[in-house]
Scaffold this active site. Structure first.
Site, PDB file in Angstrom:
ATOM      1  N   PRO A 113       0.834  -1.202   0.000  1.00 50.74           N
ATOM      2  CA  PRO A 113       0.000   0.000   0.000  1.00 50.74           C
ATOM      3  C   PRO A 113       0.874   1.260   0.000  1.00 50.74           C
ATOM      4  O   PRO A 113       1.925   1.286   0.638  1.00 50.74           O
ATOM      5  CB  PRO A 113      -0.795  -0.107   1.304  1.00 50.74           C
ATOM      6  CG  PRO A 113      -0.153  -1.179   2.111  1.00 50.74           C
ATOM      7  CD  PRO A 113       0.640  -2.034   1.195  1.00 50.74           C
ATOM      8  N   ALA A 116       1.641   4.170   3.480  1.00 53.93           N
ATOM      9  CA  ALA A 116       1.218   3.444   4.674  1.00 53.93           C
ATOM     10  C   ALA A 116       2.302   3.422   5.740  1.00 53.93           C
ATOM     11  O   ALA A 116       2.232   2.655   6.684  1.00 53.93           O
ATOM     12  CB  ALA A 116       0.841   2.016   4.295  1.00 53.93           C
ATOM     13  N   LEU A 118       5.479   2.736   4.978  1.00 59.00           N
ATOM     14  CA  LEU A 118       6.485   1.744   4.575  1.00 59.00           C
ATOM     15  C   LEU A 118       7.539   2.356   3.643  1.00 59.00           C
ATOM     16  O   LEU A 118       8.198   1.643   2.883  1.00 59.00           O
ATOM     17  CB  LEU A 118       5.794   0.560   3.885  1.00 59.00           C
ATOM     18  CG  LEU A 118       4.780  -0.186   4.754  1.00 59.00           C
ATOM     19  CD1 LEU A 118       4.092  -1.296   3.982  1.00 59.00           C
ATOM     20  CD2 LEU A 118       5.469  -0.765   5.998  1.00 59.00           C
ATOM     21  N   SER A 121       7.033   6.791  -0.269  1.00 62.69           N
ATOM     22  CA  SER A 121       7.344   8.071  -0.934  1.00 62.69           C
ATOM     23  C   SER A 121       8.834   8.149  -1.228  1.00 62.69           C
ATOM     24  O   SER A 121       9.246   8.642  -2.287  1.00 62.69           O
ATOM     25  CB  SER A 121       6.857   9.275  -0.120  1.00 62.69           C
ATOM     26  OG  SER A 121       7.325   9.215   1.196  1.00 62.69           O
ATOM     27  N   ALA A 122       9.669   7.628  -0.309  1.00 65.72           N
ATOM     28  CA  ALA A 122      11.116   7.594  -0.567  1.00 65.72           C
ATOM     29  C   ALA A 122      11.418   6.639  -1.714  1.00 65.72           C
ATOM     30  O   ALA A 122      12.238   6.928  -2.592  1.00 65.72           O
ATOM     31  CB  ALA A 122      11.863   7.146   0.678  1.00 65.72           C
ATOM     32  N   ALA A 123      10.731   5.478  -1.725  1.00 72.42           N
ATOM     33  CA  ALA A 123      10.975   4.487  -2.772  1.00 72.42           C
ATOM     34  C   ALA A 123      10.601   5.066  -4.143  1.00 72.42           C
ATOM     35  O   ALA A 123      11.347   4.933  -5.118  1.00 72.42           O
ATOM     36  CB  ALA A 123      10.186   3.215  -2.492  1.00 72.42           C
ATOM     37  N   ASP A 164      14.847   7.177   5.024  1.00 73.02           N
ATOM     38  CA  ASP A 164      14.044   6.373   4.095  1.00 73.02           C
ATOM     39  C   ASP A 164      14.700   6.266   2.720  1.00 73.02           C
ATOM     40  O   ASP A 164      14.702   5.198   2.098  1.00 73.02           O
ATOM     41  CB  ASP A 164      12.639   6.977   3.930  1.00 73.02           C
ATOM     42  CG  ASP A 164      11.795   6.813   5.186  1.00 73.02           C
ATOM     43  OD1 ASP A 164      12.339   6.404   6.232  1.00 73.02           O
ATOM     44  OD2 ASP A 164      10.585   7.123   5.128  1.00 73.02           O
TER      45      ASP A 164
HETATM   46  C1  MEV Z   1       8.906   8.347   7.887  1.00 73.56           C
HETATM   47  O1  MEV Z   1       8.968   7.108   7.220  1.00 73.56           O
HETATM   48  C2  MEV Z   1       9.971   8.432   8.951  1.00 73.56           C
HETATM   49  C3  MEV Z   1      10.041   9.785   9.663  1.00 73.56           C
HETATM   50  O2  MEV Z   1      11.077   9.670  10.634  1.00 73.56           O
HETATM   51  C4  MEV Z   1      10.332  10.900   8.716  1.00 73.56           C
HETATM   52  C5  MEV Z   1      11.776  10.907   8.179  1.00 73.56           C
HETATM   53  O3  MEV Z   1      12.647  10.255   8.736  1.00 73.56           O
HETATM   54  O4  MEV Z   1      11.997  11.644   7.181  1.00 73.56           O
HETATM   55  C6  MEV Z   1       8.750  10.086  10.389  1.00 73.56           C
END
Ligand code: MEV
Length: 339
Positions: A113, A116, A118, A121-123, A164
């Site tokens: 998903p 969620a 996981l 957005s970075a991926a 991430d």
């Molecule tokens: C988000 O997956 C993790 C957070 O620590 C944000 C970040 O590290 O950029 C909440």
């Protein structure tokens, strides 16, 4: 020319949020991936297609300057448009880095998903940067890709740690401590059975919104929030030592404390807490929300109780799925030079 890359999702084992403010975190790549295909176009448009993201057919022109990448669709359904913001920003950042641009179709498929907690957005950011770099004629340099992925997240969210984007690029399990522009990273071997179950519940807020919320809490009560972040940083150091010793029981207890501290930052929800406590009652060694929070996922460490914990998560209203950790990072799946 066309190229397909894949990138893993991730779970933060401990340390989310505090890592945005310079504390260390432990993070692992999971065995669910996002596939990003980039295809050259004969014109200079960028077209994004993804049945998973419901982005079918959204497109925009890049004839003008780089600022023309701005999304025209306005405020239509943020949840749906959120991934698109990362894709378009990733293209803008990559074009800016190489001083070059080209029209492309970007096709996104996801095994998990989106949005969620996981690391999708970075991926998506890292996958788009990598695929578009190859389309522009450049080789993949992992350090450059991770840096551009992070710049993409910062540009979209305002705030982001390099965690991430690093884990989705390099894969495995990482101890990561942001330091200036170059994070300190150490690869962690996972000698022990780290069988885990994730429990998913619908997201109520986006990562950007939650990051702003934590920042506001920190501005209101800087000393208290700093102490909480310091405590989270200490938990991470102890947890790293537990992994090295193979002491999963103590690791689980540290996860539980970490969850309490995240709840005190205001980033957990009732639905997440219900799954966290249900997993512990079903025998998990430890459980906590994972990622930014506001809904999304919990992580339950349960080497001998996978079935029981999965059932408990379902009964608590969530969707369980098993994951394995330390999966490979960015990889090229396919590339061809057809016309
Ligand atoms: C988000 O997956 C993790 C957070 O620590 C944000 C970040 O590290 O950029 C909440």
């Amino acid at each position: 020319m066309q190229i397909t890359v894949s990138v893993p999702g991730k779970v933060t084992l401990l340390g989310e949020h505090a890592v945005v403010y310079g504390r260390p975190a432990l993070v692992s790549a999971i065995n669910r991936r996002i596939y990003i295909k980039a295809e050259s176009r004969s014109d200079s448009s960028i077209k994004v297609l993804s049945p998973d993201l419901k982005l079918q057919g959204l497109s925009l022109k890049i004839n003008g300057g780089l600022s023309d990448f701005e999304l025209e669709a306005g405020e239509r359904k943020t949840q749906i448009l959120e991934p698109l913001r990362y894709i378009l920003k990733a293209i803008e950042v990559t074009s800016g880095h190489y001083g070059k641009k080209s029209g492309a179709n970007i096709i996104v498929q996801s095994e998990m998903p989106i949005g969620a907690g996981l690391g999708t957005s970075a991926a998506i950011s890292v996958g788009t940067v990598a695929a578009y770099s190859v389309l522009l004629g450049y080789d993949i340099d992992l350090n450059d890709i991770a840096r551009m992925g992070h710049a993409t997240e910062v540009a979209v969210q305002g705030l982001a740690s390099p965690m991430d984007t690093a884990i989705t690029t390099y894969g495995g399990t990482l101890y990561i401590k942001p330091e200036g522009t170059k994070p300190l990273m150490e690869r962690i071997d996972m000698p022990c059975n780290f069988a885990s179950v994730l429990g998913y519940t619908q997201r109520e807020e986006t990562t950007s919104q939650i990051l702003k919320k934590v920042k506001a809490a920190k501005d209101r009560n800087p000393q208290v929030i700093d102490l909480i972040m310091d405590a989270i940083g200490l938990l991470v150091e102890e947890a790293r030592a537990c992994i090295k010793k193979g002491d999963m029981k103590s690791f689980g207890s540290l996860m539980n404390i970490n969850h309490g501290l995240l709840d005190s930052l205001g980033v957990s929800t009732k639905a997440l807490n219900d799954m966290v406590y249900a997993s512990r009652s079903a025998g998990a060694l430890g459980s906590k929300m994972t990622g930014a929070g506001g809904g999304g996922c919990i992580l339950a460490l349960c080497p001998d109780r996978v079935r029981e914990v999965s059932l408990a998560i379902r009964l608590a209203g969530g969707m369980p799925f098993e994951v394995s950790l330390s999966s490979p990072g960015l990889r090229i799946e396919e590339s061809s030079h057809g016309h």
